[in-house]
Design an enzyme around this catalytic site. Structure first.
Site, mmCIF file in Angstrom:
data_model
loop_
_atom_site.group_PDB
_atom_site.id
_atom_site.type_symbol
_atom_site.label_atom_id
_atom_site.label_comp_id
_atom_site.label_asym_id
_atom_site.label_seq_id
_atom_site.Cartn_x
_atom_site.Cartn_y
_atom_site.Cartn_z
ATOM 1 N N HIS A 240 20.456 89.756 17.844
ATOM 2 C CA HIS A 240 19.829 89.737 19.156
ATOM 3 C C HIS A 240 18.623 90.664 19.222
ATOM 4 O O HIS A 240 18.510 91.637 18.464
ATOM 5 C CB HIS A 240 20.845 90.117 20.222
ATOM 6 N N CYS B 79 24.175 90.719 26.282
ATOM 7 C CA CYS B 79 25.573 90.287 26.169
ATOM 8 C C CYS B 79 26.455 91.527 26.008
ATOM 9 O O CYS B 79 25.957 92.655 25.898
ATOM 10 C CB CYS B 79 25.731 89.366 24.951
ATOM 11 N N CYS C 213 25.724 93.586 22.739
ATOM 12 C CA CYS C 213 24.516 94.403 22.876
ATOM 13 C C CYS C 213 24.731 95.529 23.890
ATOM 14 O O CYS C 213 24.234 96.640 23.693
ATOM 15 C CB CYS C 213 23.333 93.541 23.287
ATOM 16 N N GLU D 176 17.823 92.872 21.439
ATOM 17 C CA GLU D 176 18.209 94.244 21.764
ATOM 18 C C GLU D 176 18.662 94.984 20.508
ATOM 19 O O GLU D 176 18.315 96.150 20.293
ATOM 20 C CB GLU D 176 19.347 94.265 22.789
#
Length: 159
Positions: free
Chosen positions: A82, A110, A113, A84
């Site tokens: 991801h 999510c 993260c 992040e």
């Protein structure tokens, strides 16, 4: 834009940069960008995609798409990481502390993260699009991380 200065607010400025970062994605399903900011300075950036030196989904296809895995499920089946996570990793790679910083992200993080961001010391998260992960929202609230939805039309209206 602020009519008196013709300059975007800081939130708009950073979110616009985050949207540009998302264009580097190699994900076939969703383009996500993230930047980490402290004292109005960008510390690191990240977008979703495969790790360095690994073929990405645009080259080999998307396993999650082939298996019809719904968004937000079975993250382990994805070649990519991801945005992040990439922003956190880039800061660590270059030895940049992100403690007490703000994350700007095109999509709400999510739960995976969120856990990383909490432990990395992120204090505030500004995002544009929501993500159906109530556990992430609950954990961020419990940890005292400010979660702010920045709607593009609201940003312009507030300036």
């Amino acid at each position: 834009m602020n009519p008196e200065t013709d300059r975007p607010s800081w939130d708009t400025y950073f979110m616009d940069i985050t949207t540009l970062v998302a264009k580097r994605t190699t994900c076939l399903r969703r383009a996500v960008g993230a930047i980490i900011v402290k004292d109005k300075r960008i510390l690191s950036t990240g977008y979703n995609g495969a790790p360095s030196h690994i073929r990405h989904c645009r080259e080999v296809g998307c396993l999650r798409e082939q298996l019809k895995v719904p968004s937000g499920q079975r993250h382990e089946l994805c070649r990519g990481i991801h945005a992040e996570q990439n922003a956190i990793i880039q800061a660590a790679f270059y030895g940049v502390s992100i403690k007490d910083a703000t994350l700007y992200c095109t999509t709400q993080p999510c739960s995976i993260c969120a856990k990383m961001l909490i432990n990395a010391g992120i204090r505030k998260i500004c995002y544009q699009s929501g993500y159906a992960d109530p556990m992430a929202t609950e954990m961020l609230a419990e940890a005292g991380v400010d979660l702010i939805h920045l709607n593009p039309s609201d940003q312009e209206a507030a300036e």
